[in-house]
Design an enzyme around this catalytic site. Structure first.
Site, mmCIF file in Angstrom:
data_model
loop_
_atom_site.group_PDB
_atom_site.id
_atom_site.type_symbol
_atom_site.label_atom_id
_atom_site.label_comp_id
_atom_site.label_asym_id
_atom_site.label_seq_id
_atom_site.Cartn_x
_atom_site.Cartn_y
_atom_site.Cartn_z
ATOM 1 N N CYS A 2 48.915 4.661 2.366
ATOM 2 C CA CYS A 2 48.862 6.365 2.516
ATOM 3 C C CYS A 2 47.603 6.568 3.182
ATOM 4 C CB CYS A 2 48.591 6.876 1.117
ATOM 5 S SG CYS A 2 48.291 8.526 1.022
ATOM 6 N N GLU A 113 54.245 9.785 6.239
ATOM 7 C CA GLU A 113 54.148 8.557 6.625
ATOM 8 C C GLU A 113 54.910 8.422 7.941
ATOM 9 O OE1 GLU A 113 53.104 5.917 5.728
ATOM 10 O OE2 GLU A 113 52.589 5.757 3.871
#
Length: 248
Positions: A2, A113
């Site tokens: 992340c 993402e």
């Protein structure tokens, strides 16, 4: 991993949402950030027992993203410790003490993402992944205190407070975008996860349960998010359908 997320809720909203008892930084408030990147200041929810107090108090603190262990020689290591794999928290020297004693929640609206574009070797398409019900995403995290040996004891910058995001394998639907995702902590488990008296890492590890399929949803967004200097709500707007269709 992340590496970017969005956190646009105001402080008073987070204080209420997480039932915070103490504002740890009453004179500071972070602005809405739609492109939170490593080394930025972020909000963290944690519980600590104040001096001469009988119980832990839930706090909202401003911390720096990128964990700096107490034993680190300098804070530069933080840029390499933005994520901690759930599978090895109890083993890695950088995380095991924090996992046992200093767990936190990192509020987010969602995270980003990137997925490779079919037929394009170097091109990746960003996606915004967020709770399907529009609620807050309580990412599991760890925090640490690092003492700067170059500063005087009465210097307000003597102590640096930092954090890392715990990650896990992505569920099937999201795994097509990226194989890792932030670990969520369900609301029913917030109190136990934050409890500093819970030092048994095996028991704490049982609270790390990946999000059930369908809890999170994703859509393609503009590549403007690729540049950390870009910010604003446009970064989390879905791409027009015709643009997303052209990617595949």
């Amino acid at each position: 991993m992340c590496g970017r997320y969005a956190s646009a809720r105001k402080k008073h909203e987070l204080l209420e949402e997480f039932q915070v008892e103490q504002d740890g930084d009453p004179d500071k408030e972070l602005g809405a950030d739609y492109n939170v990147a490593p080394t930025k200041n972020v909000y963290a929810v944690l519980s600590r027992v104040p001096k001469e107090a009988a119980r832990a108090v839930r706090q909202l603190r401003i911390v720096k993203w990128g964990l700096v262990p107490a034993w680190a020689k300098d804070p530069s290591i933080g840029s390499r410790l933005i994520n901690a794999r759930a599978e090895t928290l109890a083993e890695k020297p950088s995380y095991r003490q924090a996992f046992a004693k200093r767990r936190c929640l990192l509020p987010a609206d969602g995270y980003f993402e990137w997925m490779p574009v079919e037929g394009e070797k170097k091109k990746k398409q960003p996606y915004f992944i967020h709770p399907a019900d529009g609620g807050v995403l309580a990412m599991a995290g760890l925090y640490e205190f690092w003492k700067d040996p170059s500063r005087d004891d009465d210097d307000p910058l003597k102590w640096l407070v930092t954090c890392t995001v715990i990650t896990t394998d992505a569920e099937d639907q999201l795994g097509r975008i990226h194989d890792r995702m932030p670990m969520m902590i369900d609301r029913d488990h917030w109190a136990e996860w934050l409890d500093p008296k819970l030092t048994d890492t095996t028991q704490a590890g049982r609270l790390l349960v990946p999000a059930e399929p369908g809890r999170l949803t994703a859509y393609a967004v503009s590549t403007d998010v690729n540049n950390v200097r870009n910010n604003g709500p446009d970064l989390i707007k879905p791409l027009p359908e015709e643009e997303e269709t052209a990617l595949f």
